[in-house]
Design an enzyme around this catalytic site. Structure first.
Site, mmCIF file in Angstrom:
data_model
loop_
_atom_site.group_PDB
_atom_site.id
_atom_site.type_symbol
_atom_site.label_atom_id
_atom_site.label_comp_id
_atom_site.label_asym_id
_atom_site.label_seq_id
_atom_site.Cartn_x
_atom_site.Cartn_y
_atom_site.Cartn_z
ATOM 1 C CB SER A 113 32.923 42.612 29.689
ATOM 2 O OG SER A 113 32.819 42.459 28.299
ATOM 3 C CE1 TYR B 64 36.550 37.809 30.367
ATOM 4 C CE2 TYR B 64 35.137 38.430 28.532
ATOM 5 C CZ TYR B 64 35.995 38.783 29.549
ATOM 6 O OH TYR B 64 36.286 40.104 29.763
ATOM 7 C CE LYS C 194 35.328 40.069 33.038
ATOM 8 N NZ LYS C 194 36.318 40.399 34.064
HETATM 9 P P1 NAD Z 1 45.199 41.045 30.905
HETATM 10 O O1 NAD Z 1 45.210 39.564 30.752
HETATM 11 O O2 NAD Z 1 46.221 41.835 30.167
HETATM 12 O O3 NAD Z 1 45.294 41.418 32.462
HETATM 13 C C1 NAD Z 1 44.779 40.593 33.474
HETATM 14 C C2 NAD Z 1 45.885 40.365 34.492
HETATM 15 O O4 NAD Z 1 45.387 39.550 35.546
HETATM 16 C C3 NAD Z 1 47.095 39.639 33.896
HETATM 17 O O5 NAD Z 1 48.265 40.383 34.189
HETATM 18 C C4 NAD Z 1 47.105 38.273 34.603
HETATM 19 O O6 NAD Z 1 48.417 37.806 34.816
HETATM 20 C C5 NAD Z 1 46.378 38.599 35.905
HETATM 21 N N1 NAD Z 1 45.665 37.480 36.536
HETATM 22 C C6 NAD Z 1 44.789 36.596 35.984
HETATM 23 N N2 NAD Z 1 44.337 35.744 36.913
HETATM 24 C C7 NAD Z 1 44.928 36.082 38.093
HETATM 25 C C8 NAD Z 1 44.856 35.580 39.409
HETATM 26 N N3 NAD Z 1 44.098 34.529 39.728
HETATM 27 N N4 NAD Z 1 45.604 36.181 40.374
HETATM 28 C C9 NAD Z 1 46.401 37.243 40.075
HETATM 29 N N5 NAD Z 1 46.505 37.754 38.843
HETATM 30 C C10 NAD Z 1 45.768 37.183 37.858
HETATM 31 O O7 NAD Z 1 43.743 41.545 30.549
HETATM 32 P P2 NAD Z 1 43.162 43.012 30.348
HETATM 33 O O8 NAD Z 1 42.794 43.171 28.929
HETATM 34 O O9 NAD Z 1 44.052 43.995 30.999
HETATM 35 O O10 NAD Z 1 41.802 42.882 31.164
HETATM 36 C C11 NAD Z 1 41.685 43.262 32.518
HETATM 37 C C12 NAD Z 1 40.263 42.979 32.993
HETATM 38 O O11 NAD Z 1 39.339 43.660 32.153
HETATM 39 C C13 NAD Z 1 39.892 41.499 32.935
HETATM 40 O O12 NAD Z 1 39.094 41.191 34.064
HETATM 41 C C14 NAD Z 1 39.090 41.410 31.663
HETATM 42 O O13 NAD Z 1 38.160 40.351 31.697
HETATM 43 C C15 NAD Z 1 38.376 42.754 31.661
HETATM 44 N N6 NAD Z 1 37.952 43.167 30.326
HETATM 45 C C16 NAD Z 1 38.871 43.218 29.302
HETATM 46 C C17 NAD Z 1 38.456 43.567 28.015
HETATM 47 C C18 NAD Z 1 39.441 43.601 26.863
HETATM 48 O O14 NAD Z 1 39.016 43.583 25.717
HETATM 49 N N7 NAD Z 1 40.743 43.662 27.109
HETATM 50 C C19 NAD Z 1 37.103 43.869 27.777
HETATM 51 C C20 NAD Z 1 36.203 43.825 28.837
HETATM 52 C C21 NAD Z 1 36.631 43.463 30.121
#
Ligand code: NAD
Ligand code: UDP
Length: 336
Positions: free
Chosen positions: A125, A150, A154
């Site tokens: 991120s 959080y 990362k």
């Molecule tokens: P999201 O919450 O929609 O998707 C994450 C998925 O991981 C969910 O379906 C959740 O059920 C699953 N999950 C969480 N912990 C788990 C575990 N221990 N075992 C199995 N499954 C697990 O989030 P997203 O927005 O799709 O983000 C995906 C990734 O991208 C994350 O790592 C997030 O930190 C990163 N990210 C997101 C953003 C944003 O703004 N959405 C920005 C930067 C980075």
């Protein structure tokens, strides 16, 4: 390639699964459904005509996760999305965040070693850059000093992956540093559907437009930016998903450890985002201006030249496209 996608039922993961299938890859999904719903698989099937393998498993559960590696065999790469991601919640539940995000990665790395999987693409991120000294951010800018647990997870995971590669140079690691993902699948079936009051601006705007929420609160109009509101780099989630396919093409070249910013390279202010939304949807978004939100910075956007030159990828969709798609999802696919 046969690609294990952890967190594949989530917002970005599900779009990436579709992009992988469109490009001839075979995704295998692992998710504990802590922040996603089982019907995402039906929607993926409805859009693509294919139903990928899905394992309801927690990545922190070594035995459960090992069975996936055992059953699926010949996994060639992993895209690791699984993690908890709410900034505010992470300050209230730091132990939960450190445990889930770090342990899932450590268990994954152990299994990758045991099963001879050498390629990992990690969802990092822009938050790893902490408070930016200058924008646009480039990948060589210093990493660290995230402003919440959080973000710290990362930073720590990036470090763990770098150390794992130092000890075993056959491990290839691509760190994808996302800026602000917004938008939804154009079908209106898949998108971001947060529980409770949204923290992020795009789902908040969509819920105001659909009448679920009354008024948008703009956090500060006294920043040193042209219109006084905060500037971010909003990237359509479909462009982001395609960035992962591009990274997969790169990882087979054995790049070692390499980081890429995934954004548009263009900053958009809160007022510009509201205008783009109104133009794209024809729906008014009533707002009030509130004080600044603690921890927010004035401007944060990416330089994406490295991804363009090395991954041959760039964002193709604009903020209006993303607003239109986000609103379509809000009015069709999201829970009411
Ligand atoms: P999201 O919450 O929609 O998707 C994450 C998925 O991981 C969910 O379906 C959740 O059920 C699953 N999950 C969480 N912990 C788990 C575990 N221990 N075992 C199995 N499954 C697990 O989030 P997203 O927005 O799709 O983000 C995906 C990734 O991208 C994350 O790592 C997030 O930190 C990163 N990210 C997101 C953003 C944003 O703004 N959405 C920005 C930067 C980075
Ligand atoms: N923001 C806002 N009202 C909201 C949510 C966010 O004005 O209800 C602003 C916030 O101050 C920032 C931008 O919108 O300038 C993006 O915030 P978001 O939480 O979506 O992403 P962040 O960049 O903080 O991760």
């Amino acid at each position: 390639m046969r690609v294990l996608v952890t967190g594949g039922m989530g917002f970005i993961g599900s779009e990436t699964v579709l992009a992988l299938m469109e490009n001839g890859h075979e995704p295998i999904l692992v998710d504990n459904l802590s922040n996603s719903k089982e019907d995402v698989l039906d929607k993926i099937e409805k859009i693509s005509g294919k139903r990928p393998h899905f394992h309801k498993v927690d990545c922190c559960d070594y035995e459960g996760f090992r069975k996936v590696f055992e059953e699926e065999k010949n996994i060639e790469a992993v895209i690791h999305f699984a993690g908890l991601k709410a900034v505010g919640e992470s300050t209230r539940k730091p132990i939960e965040y450190y445990t889930n995000n770090l342990l899932s990665t450590l268990v994954l790395l152990r299994l990758m070693k045991e099963y001879g999987v050498h390629n990992i693409i990690f969802s990092s991120s822009a938050t790893v850059y902490g408070v930016p000294k200058r924008v646009p951010l480039v990948e060589s800018d210093p990493v660290g000093g995230a402003t919440n647990p959080y973000g710290e997870t990362k930073v720590m995971i990036e470090r763990i992956l770098e150390d794992a590669n130092k000890a075993d140079p056959s491990l290839n690691v691509i760190l994808l540093r996302y800026f602000n993902p917004i938008g939804a699948h154009p079908s209106g079936l898949l998108g971001e559907d947060p529980n409770g009051i949204p923290n992020n601006i795009m789902p908040y705007i969509s819920q105001v437009a659909s009448g679920k929420l009354k008024t948008l609160h703009v956090f500060g109009d006294d920043y040193p930016t042209p219109d006084g509101t905060g500037i971010r780099d909003y990237i359509h989630v479909l462009d982001l998903a395609e960035g992962h396919v591009a990274a997969l093409n790169k990882i087979v070249e054995n790049p070692g450890v390499v980081a890429y910013n995934l954004g548009t390279g263009k900053g958009t202010s809160v007022f510009e985002l509201i205008n783009a939304f109104e133009k794209a949807t024809g729906v008014k978004v009533p707002f009030v201006v509130d004080p600044r939100r603690p921890g927010d910075v004035a401007a944060n956007f990416a330089n994406c030249d490295k991804a363009f030159h090395e991954l041959h990828w760039k964002a193709k969709r604009n903020v209006e496209d993303a607003c239109r798609d986000a609103y379509r999802f809000q009015t069709t696919g999201a829970s009411k």
